[in-house]
Design an enzyme around this catalytic site. Structure first.
Site, PDB file in Angstrom:
ATOM      1  N   ASP A 291       5.424 -24.940-103.403  1.00 14.59           N
ATOM      2  CA  ASP A 291       5.673 -24.240-102.146  1.00 14.59           C
ATOM      3  C   ASP A 291       6.888 -23.333-102.319  1.00 14.59           C
ATOM      4  O   ASP A 291       7.888 -23.735-102.921  1.00 14.59           O
ATOM      5  CB  ASP A 291       5.918 -25.261-101.023  1.00 14.59           C
ATOM      6  CG  ASP A 291       5.840 -24.636 -99.655  1.00 14.59           C
ATOM      7  OD1 ASP A 291       6.661 -23.740 -99.353  1.00 14.59           O
ATOM      8  OD2 ASP A 291       4.969 -25.037 -98.875  1.00 14.59           O
TER       9      ASP A 291
ATOM     10  N   HIS B  83      -5.169 -26.988 -96.716  1.00 15.32           N
ATOM     11  CA  HIS B  83      -4.350 -27.379 -97.861  1.00 15.32           C
ATOM     12  C   HIS B  83      -3.585 -28.649 -97.532  1.00 15.32           C
ATOM     13  O   HIS B  83      -3.346 -28.956 -96.370  1.00 15.32           O
ATOM     14  CB  HIS B  83      -3.380 -26.262 -98.274  1.00 15.32           C
ATOM     15  CG  HIS B  83      -2.465 -25.807 -97.180  1.00 15.32           C
ATOM     16  ND1 HIS B  83      -2.891 -25.024 -96.118  1.00 15.32           N
ATOM     17  CD2 HIS B  83      -1.143 -26.026 -96.983  1.00 15.32           C
ATOM     18  CE1 HIS B  83      -1.867 -24.774 -95.315  1.00 15.32           C
ATOM     19  NE2 HIS B  83      -0.793 -25.375 -95.819  1.00 15.32           N
TER      20      HIS B  83
ATOM     21  N   GLN C 191       0.093 -25.605 -88.508  1.00 13.97           N
ATOM     22  CA  GLN C 191      -0.524 -24.853 -89.603  1.00 13.97           C
ATOM     23  C   GLN C 191      -0.111 -23.394 -89.526  1.00 13.97           C
ATOM     24  O   GLN C 191      -0.151 -22.776 -88.465  1.00 13.97           O
ATOM     25  CB  GLN C 191      -2.047 -24.981 -89.533  1.00 13.97           C
ATOM     26  CG  GLN C 191      -2.766 -24.393 -90.713  1.00 13.97           C
ATOM     27  CD  GLN C 191      -4.258 -24.672 -90.684  1.00 13.97           C
ATOM     28  OE1 GLN C 191      -4.794 -25.247 -89.745  1.00 13.97           O
ATOM     29  NE2 GLN C 191      -4.939 -24.237 -91.740  1.00 13.97           N
TER      30      GLN C 191
ATOM     31  N   VAL D 168      -0.785 -21.114 -92.638  1.00 12.65           N
ATOM     32  CA  VAL D 168      -1.809 -20.420 -93.418  1.00 12.65           C
ATOM     33  C   VAL D 168      -3.146 -21.081 -93.097  1.00 12.65           C
ATOM     34  O   VAL D 168      -3.318 -22.278 -93.313  1.00 12.65           O
ATOM     35  CB  VAL D 168      -1.522 -20.491 -94.938  1.00 12.65           C
ATOM     36  CG1 VAL D 168      -2.631 -19.805 -95.718  1.00 12.65           C
ATOM     37  CG2 VAL D 168      -0.164 -19.858 -95.252  1.00 12.65           C
TER      38      VAL D 168
END
Length: 112
Positions: free
Chosen positions: A32, A97, A91, A93
């Site tokens: 990240d 994921h 969230q 994006v």
């Protein structure tokens, strides 16, 4: 109509550089860029779904979690797996994921 590429589809396509720590035919794992823990990785399916609850196949869901555990264990003995689903769920994006958070000396609620 084709959906716009996400940040993650662009990383998968190598249009945007990223620190890739794992990849197979179905998943990619990256560091990240704004870590919230000493170890902060993202496990991203190459098959795009905008949010977790769009994955309805149990085998696909299981493979995603098993991949996250595999990657986590390669980087830490103890870890936290986290998924944000939807804007109000945190969230940012909209490409499913899993966050792997680890590396604290005294646990996730400590300063180190």
């Amino acid at each position: 109509m084709t959906a716009s590429p996400t940040l993650f589809t662009r990383i998968i396509a190598r249009e945007i550089p990223s620190d890739i720590v794992y990849e197979d035919e179905n998943y990619i794992a990256i560091r990240d860029i704004a870590p919230k823990a000493p170890v902060h990785l993202l496990v991203i399916p190459k098959n795009v779904s905008a949010r977790l609850d769009e994955i309805t196949d149990a085998e696909e869901m299981g493979r995603l979690w098993l991949t996250a555990v595999k990657v986590a264990r390669q980087h830490a003995a103890d870890y936290r797996l986290l998924i944000n689903s939807g804007e109000k769920g945190g969230q940012v994006v909209f490409h499913t994921h899993i966050h792997i958070l680890a590396g604290w000396e005294n646990g996730p609620d400590s300063d180190t």
